[in-house]
Write an enzyme that holds these catalytic residues in place. Sequence first.
Site, short mmCIF file in Angstrom:
data_model
loop_
_atom_site.label_atom_id
_atom_site.label_comp_id
_atom_site.label_asym_id
_atom_site.label_seq_id
_atom_site.Cartn_x
_atom_site.Cartn_y
_atom_site.Cartn_z
N THR A 1 0.83 -1.22 0.00
CA THR A 1 0.00 0.00 0.00
C THR A 1 0.86 1.27 0.00
O THR A 1 0.40 2.33 -0.43
CB THR A 1 -0.96 0.02 1.21
OG1 THR A 1 -0.20 -0.05 2.43
CG2 THR A 1 -1.93 -1.13 1.15
N PRO B 1 0.17 8.00 0.74
CA PRO B 1 -0.18 6.60 0.48
C PRO B 1 -1.64 6.31 0.80
O PRO B 1 -2.13 6.66 1.87
CB PRO B 1 0.75 5.81 1.40
CG PRO B 1 1.14 6.77 2.48
CD PRO B 1 1.08 8.14 1.89
N MET B 2 -2.32 5.68 -0.14
CA MET B 2 -3.74 5.36 0.05
C MET B 2 -3.89 3.97 0.68
O MET B 2 -4.61 3.10 0.18
CB MET B 2 -4.47 5.45 -1.30
CG MET B 2 -4.51 6.84 -1.89
SD MET B 2 -5.51 8.00 -0.89
CE MET B 2 -4.22 9.00 -0.14
N HIS B 3 -3.17 3.80 1.84
CA HIS B 3 -3.19 2.49 2.50
C HIS B 3 -4.60 1.94 2.63
O HIS B 3 -4.90 0.84 2.18
CB HIS B 3 -2.64 2.63 3.93
CG HIS B 3 -1.22 3.08 4.03
ND1 HIS B 3 -0.17 2.39 3.50
CD2 HIS B 3 -0.68 4.17 4.65
CE1 HIS B 3 0.96 3.02 3.79
NE2 HIS B 3 0.68 4.11 4.47
N ASP B 4 -5.45 2.73 3.29
CA ASP B 4 -6.73 2.17 3.73
C ASP B 4 -7.74 2.01 2.60
O ASP B 4 -8.58 1.10 2.65
CB ASP B 4 -7.29 3.02 4.87
CG ASP B 4 -6.44 2.91 6.13
OD1 ASP B 4 -5.67 1.93 6.22
OD2 ASP B 4 -6.51 3.80 7.01
#
Length: 315
Positions: free
Chosen positions: A187, A232-235
Amino acid sequence: MKTIIDCDPGHDDAIAILYAAQHLDIVGITTIFGNQTVEKTTLNALKVLTLAGLDYPVAKGCDRPLIGSAPLATDVHGASGLDGVDLPEPSMQALDQHAVSFLIEQASRHRGELAVAITGAHTNVAMALRLEPRLKEWISRISIMGGTTGIGNLKPQACVNILSDPEAAHIVFSSGIPIHWIGYETTRTVLMELGHITRLRDSGKRVARAVGDIAFYYRERQLYVNGLNGAPMHDSCAIVPLIRNDLIRYQPVHLDVALEQGIARGMTVVDRRPLQPQAVLSSVSARRPDNVLMASELDRQAIIETIITAVLNYP
Ligand code: RIB
Ligand code: CA
Protein backbone atom coordinates in the site's frame (compact mmCIF):
# COMPACT_ATOMS: atom_id res chain seq x y z
CA MET A 1 -22.32 -4.70 -0.71
CA LYS A 2 -23.30 -4.10 2.92
CA THR A 3 -20.14 -2.99 4.71
CA ILE A 4 -18.87 -1.82 8.08
CA ILE A 5 -15.63 0.14 8.05
CA ASP A 6 -13.67 -0.45 11.25
CA CYS A 7 -11.15 2.38 11.25
CA ASP A 8 -9.01 4.99 13.04
CA PRO A 9 -9.39 8.23 11.00
CA GLY A 10 -6.66 9.26 10.29
CA HIS A 11 -5.98 10.83 6.90
CA ASP A 12 -6.07 7.71 4.74
CA ASP A 13 -8.98 6.25 6.72
CA ALA A 14 -10.95 9.45 6.04
CA ILE A 15 -10.37 9.13 2.29
CA ALA A 16 -11.24 5.42 2.43
CA ILE A 17 -14.61 6.25 4.02
CA LEU A 18 -15.40 8.81 1.32
CA TYR A 19 -14.29 6.43 -1.44
CA ALA A 20 -16.31 3.53 -0.02
CA ALA A 21 -19.43 5.64 0.45
CA GLN A 22 -19.67 6.24 -3.29
CA HIS A 23 -19.85 2.52 -4.05
CA LEU A 24 -20.93 0.46 -1.04
CA ASP A 25 -23.97 0.13 1.17
CA ILE A 26 -22.30 1.31 4.39
CA VAL A 27 -24.23 0.09 7.43
CA GLY A 28 -21.93 1.86 9.86
CA ILE A 29 -18.50 3.07 10.88
CA THR A 30 -16.82 1.60 13.95
CA THR A 31 -13.82 3.37 15.42
CA ILE A 32 -10.68 2.32 17.23
CA PHE A 33 -7.57 3.84 18.81
CA GLY A 34 -4.50 4.06 16.57
CA ASN A 35 -3.82 7.18 14.57
CA GLN A 36 -5.10 9.01 17.65
CA THR A 37 -7.17 8.22 20.75
CA VAL A 38 -10.52 6.60 20.02
CA GLU A 39 -12.25 9.80 21.18
CA LYS A 40 -10.42 11.74 18.47
CA THR A 41 -10.79 9.12 15.72
CA THR A 42 -14.53 8.99 16.48
CA LEU A 43 -14.82 12.77 16.30
CA ASN A 44 -12.91 12.70 13.01
CA ALA A 45 -15.24 10.06 11.56
CA LEU A 46 -18.24 12.23 12.48
CA LYS A 47 -16.61 15.31 10.92
CA VAL A 48 -15.79 13.50 7.68
CA LEU A 49 -19.37 12.23 7.37
CA THR A 50 -20.72 15.72 8.10
CA LEU A 51 -18.44 17.20 5.42
CA ALA A 52 -19.86 14.81 2.84
CA GLY A 53 -23.47 14.95 4.02
CA LEU A 54 -23.46 11.26 4.99
CA ASP A 55 -25.36 10.11 8.06
CA TYR A 56 -24.08 6.60 8.75
CA PRO A 57 -24.17 5.35 12.33
CA VAL A 58 -20.82 5.74 14.06
CA ALA A 59 -20.00 3.47 17.01
CA LYS A 60 -17.01 4.22 19.21
CA GLY A 61 -14.86 1.18 19.91
CA CYS A 62 -11.93 0.05 22.02
CA ASP A 63 -9.48 2.54 23.44
CA ARG A 64 -6.56 0.13 23.87
CA PRO A 65 -5.30 -3.27 22.74
CA LEU A 66 -6.30 -6.54 24.44
CA ILE A 67 -2.94 -6.58 26.24
CA GLY A 68 -0.77 -3.65 27.28
CA SER A 69 -0.79 -0.36 25.42
CA ALA A 70 0.02 0.91 21.94
CA PRO A 71 1.62 4.15 20.71
CA LEU A 72 -0.51 6.67 18.77
CA ALA A 73 0.61 7.72 15.25
CA THR A 74 0.79 11.41 16.18
CA ASP A 75 3.95 12.01 14.14
CA VAL A 76 2.11 11.21 10.93
CA HIS A 77 -1.49 12.22 11.68
CA GLY A 78 -0.95 15.12 14.11
CA ALA A 79 -2.51 16.15 17.42
CA SER A 80 -6.09 15.82 16.15
CA GLY A 81 -5.43 12.62 14.17
CA LEU A 82 -6.57 14.55 11.10
CA ASP A 83 -4.40 17.67 11.04
CA GLY A 84 -4.09 19.94 8.00
CA VAL A 85 -7.75 20.32 7.06
CA ASP A 86 -10.66 22.44 8.29
CA LEU A 87 -13.64 20.19 8.78
CA PRO A 88 -17.13 21.18 9.93
CA GLU A 89 -18.20 20.40 13.47
CA PRO A 90 -20.24 17.18 13.44
CA SER A 91 -23.94 17.50 12.78
CA MET A 92 -24.58 14.21 14.59
CA GLN A 93 -23.32 12.19 17.52
CA ALA A 94 -21.84 8.75 17.90
CA LEU A 95 -24.26 5.98 18.88
CA ASP A 96 -24.81 5.20 22.51
CA GLN A 97 -23.66 1.65 21.69
CA HIS A 98 -20.15 0.20 21.76
CA ALA A 99 -18.60 -0.73 18.41
CA VAL A 100 -18.23 -4.36 19.48
CA SER A 101 -21.94 -4.68 20.21
CA PHE A 102 -22.79 -2.77 17.00
CA LEU A 103 -20.66 -5.18 14.94
CA ILE A 104 -22.43 -8.18 16.44
CA GLU A 105 -25.89 -6.65 16.00
CA GLN A 106 -25.31 -5.72 12.36
CA ALA A 107 -23.67 -9.06 11.51
CA SER A 108 -26.70 -10.81 12.97
CA ARG A 109 -29.11 -8.55 11.08
CA HIS A 110 -27.29 -8.99 7.75
CA ARG A 111 -26.25 -12.63 8.11
CA GLY A 112 -24.14 -13.86 5.22
CA GLU A 113 -24.12 -10.53 3.43
CA LEU A 114 -21.98 -8.23 5.57
CA ALA A 115 -18.37 -7.36 4.74
CA VAL A 116 -16.06 -5.68 7.25
CA ALA A 117 -13.11 -3.56 6.15
CA ILE A 118 -10.49 -3.24 8.92
CA THR A 119 -8.13 -0.31 8.50
CA GLY A 120 -6.87 0.05 12.06
CA ALA A 121 -6.04 -2.25 14.99
CA HIS A 122 -8.13 -5.44 15.13
CA THR A 123 -9.34 -5.13 18.72
CA ASN A 124 -13.04 -4.41 17.98
CA VAL A 125 -13.46 -7.32 15.60
CA ALA A 126 -11.47 -9.70 17.82
CA MET A 127 -13.62 -8.80 20.84
CA ALA A 128 -16.77 -9.29 18.75
CA LEU A 129 -15.54 -12.72 17.59
CA ARG A 130 -14.88 -13.80 21.17
CA LEU A 131 -18.26 -12.54 22.41
CA GLU A 132 -20.26 -14.00 19.52
CA PRO A 133 -18.54 -16.95 17.81
CA ARG A 134 -21.38 -17.17 15.24
CA LEU A 135 -19.85 -14.05 13.68
CA LYS A 136 -17.71 -16.54 11.75
CA GLU A 137 -20.81 -17.64 9.86
CA TRP A 138 -22.47 -14.25 9.76
CA ILE A 139 -19.67 -12.08 8.31
CA SER A 140 -19.22 -12.94 4.65
CA ARG A 141 -15.82 -11.32 4.16
CA ILE A 142 -13.16 -9.26 5.90
CA SER A 143 -10.82 -6.99 3.97
CA ILE A 144 -7.71 -5.94 5.87
CA MET A 145 -5.02 -3.30 5.42
CA GLY A 146 -2.16 -3.95 7.83
CA GLY A 147 0.90 -6.10 8.35
CA THR A 148 3.68 -6.52 5.83
CA THR A 149 5.79 -9.15 4.13
CA GLY A 150 8.62 -6.66 3.68
CA ILE A 151 9.36 -3.19 4.97
CA GLY A 152 7.43 -1.99 8.02
CA ASN A 153 6.69 1.36 9.63
CA LEU A 154 6.48 1.12 13.42
CA LYS A 155 9.23 -1.54 13.37
CA PRO A 156 11.59 -2.70 10.60
CA GLN A 157 9.23 -5.43 9.43
CA ALA A 158 5.96 -4.76 11.24
CA CYS A 159 3.08 -2.44 10.43
CA VAL A 160 1.22 -0.43 13.02
CA ASN A 161 -2.27 -1.86 12.43
CA ILE A 162 -1.09 -5.33 13.46
CA LEU A 163 1.63 -4.34 15.91
CA SER A 164 -0.87 -2.19 17.85
CA ASP A 165 -2.69 -5.36 18.89
CA PRO A 166 -1.06 -8.58 17.66
CA GLU A 167 -3.27 -10.84 19.77
CA ALA A 168 -6.41 -9.30 18.28
CA ALA A 169 -4.98 -9.65 14.77
CA HIS A 170 -4.21 -13.31 15.49
CA ILE A 171 -7.84 -13.87 16.48
CA VAL A 172 -9.10 -12.24 13.28
CA PHE A 173 -6.66 -13.95 10.90
CA SER A 174 -7.38 -17.37 12.42
CA SER A 175 -11.16 -16.87 12.52
CA GLY A 176 -11.91 -18.84 9.37
CA ILE A 177 -13.78 -15.90 7.82
CA PRO A 178 -12.71 -15.34 4.17
CA ILE A 179 -10.07 -12.58 4.25
CA HIS A 180 -8.65 -10.28 1.58
CA TRP A 181 -5.38 -8.93 2.88
CA ILE A 182 -3.04 -6.21 1.67
CA GLY A 183 0.22 -5.38 3.41
CA TYR A 184 1.97 -2.09 4.09
CA GLU A 185 4.86 -2.91 1.73
CA THR A 186 2.30 -2.83 -1.09
CA THR A 187 0.00 0.00 0.00
CA ARG A 188 2.96 2.37 0.50
CA THR A 189 3.40 2.25 -3.28
CA VAL A 190 -0.16 3.42 -4.01
CA LEU A 191 0.54 7.14 -3.87
CA MET A 192 -1.61 10.20 -4.41
CA GLU A 193 1.00 12.54 -5.84
CA LEU A 194 1.20 16.31 -5.89
CA GLY A 195 -0.48 16.49 -9.33
CA HIS A 196 -3.47 14.51 -8.10
CA ILE A 197 -3.67 16.64 -4.96
CA THR A 198 -3.63 19.89 -6.96
CA ARG A 199 -6.41 18.50 -9.17
CA LEU A 200 -8.57 17.93 -6.11
CA ARG A 201 -7.77 21.28 -4.51
CA ASP A 202 -8.49 23.16 -7.74
CA SER A 203 -11.73 21.34 -8.46
CA GLY A 204 -13.90 23.97 -6.81
CA LYS A 205 -15.76 21.19 -4.99
CA ARG A 206 -16.02 21.25 -1.22
CA VAL A 207 -15.31 17.59 -0.46
CA ALA A 208 -12.58 17.27 -3.10
CA ARG A 209 -10.88 20.40 -1.76
CA ALA A 210 -10.91 18.98 1.76
CA VAL A 211 -9.53 15.65 0.52
CA GLY A 212 -6.82 17.60 -1.32
CA ASP A 213 -5.89 19.27 1.97
CA ILE A 214 -5.94 15.94 3.80
CA ALA A 215 -3.68 14.34 1.17
CA PHE A 216 -1.37 17.37 1.08
CA TYR A 217 -0.71 17.23 4.82
CA TYR A 218 -0.41 13.44 4.76
CA ARG A 219 2.11 13.59 1.90
CA GLU A 220 4.26 16.11 3.77
CA ARG A 221 4.35 13.98 6.91
CA GLN A 222 4.99 10.79 4.94
CA LEU A 223 7.87 12.47 3.13
CA TYR A 224 9.36 13.50 6.46
CA VAL A 225 8.70 10.32 8.43
CA ASN A 226 8.75 7.52 5.84
CA GLY A 227 10.48 9.09 2.82
CA LEU A 228 7.43 8.65 0.57
CA ASN A 229 6.89 11.16 -2.22
CA GLY A 230 3.11 11.06 -2.06
CA ALA A 231 0.14 10.39 0.19
CA PRO A 232 -0.18 6.60 0.48
CA MET A 233 -3.74 5.36 0.05
CA HIS A 234 -3.19 2.49 2.50
CA ASP A 235 -6.73 2.17 3.73
CA SER A 236 -8.54 2.66 0.42
CA CYS A 237 -6.69 -0.47 -0.72
CA ALA A 238 -8.84 -2.45 1.74
CA ILE A 239 -11.96 -1.00 0.12
CA VAL A 240 -10.96 -1.85 -3.46
CA PRO A 241 -11.76 -5.61 -3.38
CA LEU A 242 -15.25 -4.88 -2.05
CA ILE A 243 -15.92 -2.74 -5.12
CA ARG A 244 -13.93 -4.20 -8.02
CA ASN A 245 -12.08 -7.43 -8.64
CA ASP A 246 -9.92 -6.24 -11.53
CA LEU A 247 -7.58 -3.81 -9.74
CA ILE A 248 -5.82 -6.10 -7.27
CA ARG A 249 -4.81 -9.71 -7.87
CA TYR A 250 -4.70 -12.01 -4.84
CA GLN A 251 -3.01 -15.33 -4.07
CA PRO A 252 -3.98 -17.77 -1.31
CA VAL A 253 -1.40 -18.07 1.49
CA HIS A 254 -1.15 -19.01 5.13
CA LEU A 255 -0.56 -16.03 7.43
CA ASP A 256 0.42 -16.08 11.10
CA VAL A 257 0.99 -13.17 13.47
CA ALA A 258 4.14 -13.37 15.64
CA LEU A 259 3.05 -12.92 19.27
CA GLU A 260 6.36 -13.41 21.07
CA GLN A 261 7.91 -10.42 22.83
CA GLY A 262 10.95 -9.05 21.00
CA ILE A 263 11.96 -7.90 17.54
CA ALA A 264 9.50 -10.14 15.70
CA ARG A 265 6.38 -9.24 17.72
CA GLY A 266 3.59 -8.10 15.43
CA MET A 267 5.15 -9.42 12.25
CA THR A 268 2.86 -11.07 9.72
CA VAL A 269 4.59 -14.29 8.70
CA VAL A 270 3.39 -15.47 5.30
CA ASP A 271 3.91 -19.00 4.03
CA ARG A 272 4.18 -18.97 0.24
CA ARG A 273 6.10 -22.20 -0.07
CA PRO A 274 4.79 -24.70 -2.57
CA LEU A 275 2.82 -27.52 -0.99
CA GLN A 276 5.41 -30.19 -0.23
CA PRO A 277 4.89 -33.80 -1.25
CA GLN A 278 4.26 -36.20 1.69
CA ALA A 279 7.76 -37.67 1.28
CA VAL A 280 9.62 -34.55 2.42
CA LEU A 281 7.34 -33.63 5.30
CA SER A 282 9.42 -35.44 7.91
CA SER A 283 12.22 -32.91 7.43
CA VAL A 284 10.19 -29.81 6.45
CA SER A 285 7.38 -28.25 8.46
CA ALA A 286 4.17 -28.51 6.48
CA ARG A 287 2.51 -25.44 5.08
CA ARG A 288 -0.73 -24.98 6.99
CA PRO A 289 -4.03 -24.38 5.22
CA ASP A 290 -4.42 -21.03 3.47
CA ASN A 291 -6.32 -18.52 5.58
CA VAL A 292 -6.02 -15.32 3.54
CA LEU A 293 -6.03 -14.06 -0.01
CA MET A 294 -2.92 -11.89 -0.16
CA ALA A 295 -2.66 -8.96 -2.59
CA SER A 296 0.18 -9.79 -4.97
CA GLU A 297 -0.25 -7.50 -7.99
CA LEU A 298 -2.11 -4.26 -8.46
CA ASP A 299 -2.86 -1.48 -10.90
CA ARG A 300 -1.68 1.51 -8.87
CA GLN A 301 -2.71 4.25 -11.28
CA ALA A 302 -6.17 2.79 -11.76
CA ILE A 303 -6.66 2.58 -7.98
CA ILE A 304 -5.68 6.24 -7.53
CA GLU A 305 -7.98 7.26 -10.39
CA THR A 306 -10.95 5.38 -8.96
CA ILE A 307 -10.43 7.10 -5.58
CA ILE A 308 -10.16 10.53 -7.21
CA THR A 309 -13.24 9.91 -9.37
CA ALA A 310 -15.23 8.93 -6.28
CA VAL A 311 -14.09 12.03 -4.37
CA LEU A 312 -14.90 14.35 -7.29
CA ASN A 313 -18.39 12.90 -7.36
CA TYR A 314 -19.31 14.74 -4.15
CA PRO A 315 -20.73 18.26 -4.52
O1 RIB B 1 0.45 1.44 8.08
C1 RIB B 1 -0.60 2.12 7.50
C2 RIB B 1 -1.77 2.16 8.45
O2 RIB B 1 -1.37 2.87 9.60
C3 RIB B 1 -2.99 2.87 7.92
O3 RIB B 1 -4.15 2.23 8.34
C4 RIB B 1 -2.88 4.27 8.47
O4 RIB B 1 -4.11 4.83 8.78
C5 RIB B 1 -1.87 4.19 9.57
O5 RIB B 1 -2.19 4.54 10.82
CA1 CA C 1 -5.91 3.41 9.42
